[in-house]
Design a protein around this motif. Structure first.
Motif, PDB file in Angstrom:
ATOM      1  N   LEU A 179       0.857  -1.176   0.000  1.00 11.00           N
ATOM      2  CA  LEU A 179       0.000   0.000   0.000  1.00 11.00           C
ATOM      3  C   LEU A 179       0.898   1.232   0.000  1.00 11.00           C
ATOM      4  N   LEU A 180       0.707   2.102  -0.992  1.00 10.21           N
ATOM      5  CA  LEU A 180       1.500   3.319  -1.114  1.00 10.21           C
ATOM      6  C   LEU A 180       0.623   4.530  -0.826  1.00 10.21           C
ATOM      7  N   ARG A 181       1.076   5.358   0.130  1.00  9.20           N
ATOM      8  CA  ARG A 181       0.374   6.583   0.505  1.00  9.20           C
ATOM      9  C   ARG A 181       1.291   7.762   0.202  1.00  9.20           C
ATOM     10  N   PHE A 182       0.854   8.608  -0.715  1.00 10.79           N
ATOM     11  CA  PHE A 182       1.634   9.747  -1.166  1.00 10.79           C
ATOM     12  C   PHE A 182       1.123  11.017  -0.498  1.00 10.79           C
ATOM     13  N   ASP A 183       2.020  11.807   0.046  1.00 12.28           N
ATOM     14  CA  ASP A 183       1.698  13.144   0.518  1.00 12.28           C
ATOM     15  C   ASP A 183       2.435  14.120  -0.374  1.00 12.28           C
ATOM     16  N   ILE A 184       1.673  15.006  -1.019  1.00 10.76           N
ATOM     17  CA  ILE A 184       2.239  15.947  -1.974  1.00 10.76           C
ATOM     18  C   ILE A 184       1.580  17.312  -1.783  1.00 10.76           C
ATOM     19  N   ILE A 185       2.189  18.334  -2.356  1.00 10.86           N
ATOM     20  CA  ILE A 185       1.595  19.666  -2.354  1.00 10.86           C
ATOM     21  C   ILE A 185       0.538  19.725  -3.446  1.00 10.86           C
TER      22      ILE A 185
ATOM     23  N   ASP B 119      -1.495  -5.844  -8.638  1.00  9.94           N
ATOM     24  CA  ASP B 119      -1.325  -5.652  -7.195  1.00  9.94           C
ATOM     25  C   ASP B 119      -0.986  -4.189  -6.963  1.00  9.94           C
ATOM     26  N   ARG B 120      -2.011  -3.343  -7.042  1.00 13.12           N
ATOM     27  CA  ARG B 120      -1.782  -1.893  -7.015  1.00 13.12           C
ATOM     28  C   ARG B 120      -2.751  -1.230  -6.037  1.00 13.12           C
ATOM     29  N   TYR B 121      -2.181  -0.635  -4.995  1.00 11.62           N
ATOM     30  CA  TYR B 121      -2.944   0.074  -3.974  1.00 11.62           C
ATOM     31  C   TYR B 121      -2.221   1.383  -3.699  1.00 11.62           C
ATOM     32  N   GLN B 122      -2.823   2.495  -4.124  1.00  9.58           N
ATOM     33  CA  GLN B 122      -2.186   3.806  -4.018  1.00  9.58           C
ATOM     34  C   GLN B 122      -3.206   4.845  -3.556  1.00  9.58           C
ATOM     35  N   ILE B 123      -2.791   5.691  -2.637  1.00 10.88           N
ATOM     36  CA  ILE B 123      -3.636   6.765  -2.117  1.00 10.88           C
ATOM     37  C   ILE B 123      -2.827   8.056  -2.167  1.00 10.88           C
ATOM     38  N   VAL B 124      -3.453   9.117  -2.646  1.00 14.04           N
ATOM     39  CA  VAL B 124      -2.795  10.420  -2.725  1.00 14.04           C
ATOM     40  C   VAL B 124      -3.479  11.380  -1.752  1.00 14.04           C
ATOM     41  N   HIS B 125      -2.664  12.033  -0.954  1.00 13.13           N
ATOM     42  CA  HIS B 125      -3.129  13.098  -0.066  1.00 13.13           C
ATOM     43  C   HIS B 125      -2.459  14.388  -0.531  1.00 13.13           C
ATOM     44  N   GLU B 126      -3.279  15.380  -0.878  1.00 11.77           N
ATOM     45  CA  GLU B 126      -2.739  16.667  -1.306  1.00 11.77           C
ATOM     46  C   GLU B 126      -2.893  17.680  -0.171  1.00 11.77           C
ATOM     47  N   HIS B 127      -1.868  18.514  -0.026  1.00 11.39           N
ATOM     48  CA  HIS B 127      -1.821  19.474   1.074  1.00 11.39           C
ATOM     49  C   HIS B 127      -1.419  20.850   0.561  1.00 11.39           C
ATOM     50  N   PRO B 128      -1.886  21.936   1.224  1.00 11.55           N
ATOM     51  CA  PRO B 128      -1.296  23.240   0.958  1.00 11.55           C
ATOM     52  C   PRO B 128       0.197  23.173   1.320  1.00 11.55           C
ATOM     53  N   ALA B 129       1.014  23.953   0.639  1.00 16.84           N
ATOM     54  CA  ALA B 129       2.470  23.904   0.855  1.00 16.84           C
ATOM     55  C   ALA B 129       2.843  24.073   2.326  1.00 16.84           C
ATOM     56  N   ALA B 130       2.129  24.920   3.043  1.00 12.82           N
ATOM     57  CA  ALA B 130       2.444  25.158   4.461  1.00 12.82           C
ATOM     58  C   ALA B 130       2.131  23.958   5.347  1.00 12.82           C
ATOM     59  N   HIS B 131       1.392  22.996   4.826  1.00 16.99           N
ATOM     60  CA  HIS B 131       1.008  21.816   5.610  1.00 16.99           C
ATOM     61  C   HIS B 131       1.904  20.611   5.366  1.00 16.99           C
TER      62      HIS B 131
ATOM     63  N   VAL C 273      11.061  11.453  -0.349  1.00 12.25           N
ATOM     64  CA  VAL C 273      11.272  10.881   0.982  1.00 12.25           C
ATOM     65  C   VAL C 273      10.386   9.644   1.079  1.00 12.25           C
ATOM     66  N   VAL C 274      10.976   8.519   1.497  1.00 16.91           N
ATOM     67  CA  VAL C 274      10.234   7.261   1.591  1.00 16.91           C
ATOM     68  C   VAL C 274      10.366   6.689   2.994  1.00 16.91           C
ATOM     69  N   SER C 275       9.257   6.203   3.519  1.00 19.75           N
ATOM     70  CA  SER C 275       9.247   5.491   4.794  1.00 19.75           C
ATOM     71  C   SER C 275       8.595   4.133   4.566  1.00 19.75           C
ATOM     72  N   MET C 276       9.288   3.078   4.960  1.00 21.28           N
ATOM     73  CA  MET C 276       8.751   1.718   4.849  1.00 21.28           C
ATOM     74  C   MET C 276       8.149   1.300   6.192  1.00 21.28           C
ATOM     75  N   VAL C 277       6.939   0.780   6.151  1.00 20.25           N
ATOM     76  CA  VAL C 277       6.264   0.238   7.321  1.00 20.25           C
ATOM     77  C   VAL C 277       6.004  -1.234   7.024  1.00 20.25           C
ATOM     78  N   THR C 278       6.495  -2.096   7.891  1.00 19.78           N
ATOM     79  CA  THR C 278       6.393  -3.537   7.650  1.00 19.78           C
ATOM     80  C   THR C 278       5.286  -4.154   8.503  1.00 19.78           C
ATOM     81  N   ASN C 279       4.548  -5.072   7.893  1.00 21.16           N
ATOM     82  CA  ASN C 279       3.548  -5.844   8.622  1.00 21.16           C
ATOM     83  C   ASN C 279       3.555  -7.274   8.094  1.00 21.16           C
TER      84      ASN C 279
END
Length: 129
Positions: free
Chosen positions: A3-9, A38-50, A104-110
């Protein structure tokens, strides 16, 4: 899975978002050897200040194209992770013009018991996967 979760401006076009997601998916396929569907992707968009992403004392400069990616996955070998990081940066640079300093990438293992893909079942435990 993974599962890939993207945080972008905020502000990328649908075409730019699709290029980013496709590049990341191709890196997952090549580095981890998962099936194409096998594709699971979520995008979170933020204002630049966030979306504050500093350099951890490494002297890394960031731009408004920065991407913070959290990958939740079953355990992967260190060489597979390093291959993923490298391929991800190469593909994002080639297809999206995103510099490796902006990734920047962070891996979380389960484990298998931590996944349900639907129908109220843990498919890795039931043998469906």
């Amino acid at each position: 899975m993974p599962l890939l979760r993207f945080d972008i401006i905020e502000g990328r076009t649908p075409h730019e978002l699709r290029a980013l997601l496709d590049a990341a998916h191709d890196a997952v396929l090549e580095a981890f050897g998962v099936p194409p569907g096998d594709r699971y992707q979520i995008v979170h968009e933020h204002p630049a200040a966030h979306l504050i992403v500093e350099d951890t004392g490494l002297g890394i400069s960031r731009t408004d194209k920065r991407v913070v990616l959290q990958v939740t996955s079953m355990p992967r070998k260190p060489d597979m992770k390093q291959k993923f990081y490298r391929l991800l940066c190469e593909k994002l640079k080639d297809r999206c013009g995103i510099e490796d300093s902006d990734v920047v990438v962070s891996m979380v293992t389960n484990s298998g018991e931590d996944w349900s893909f639907g129908h109220g079942r843990a498919q890795f435990l039931t043998g469906e996967l």
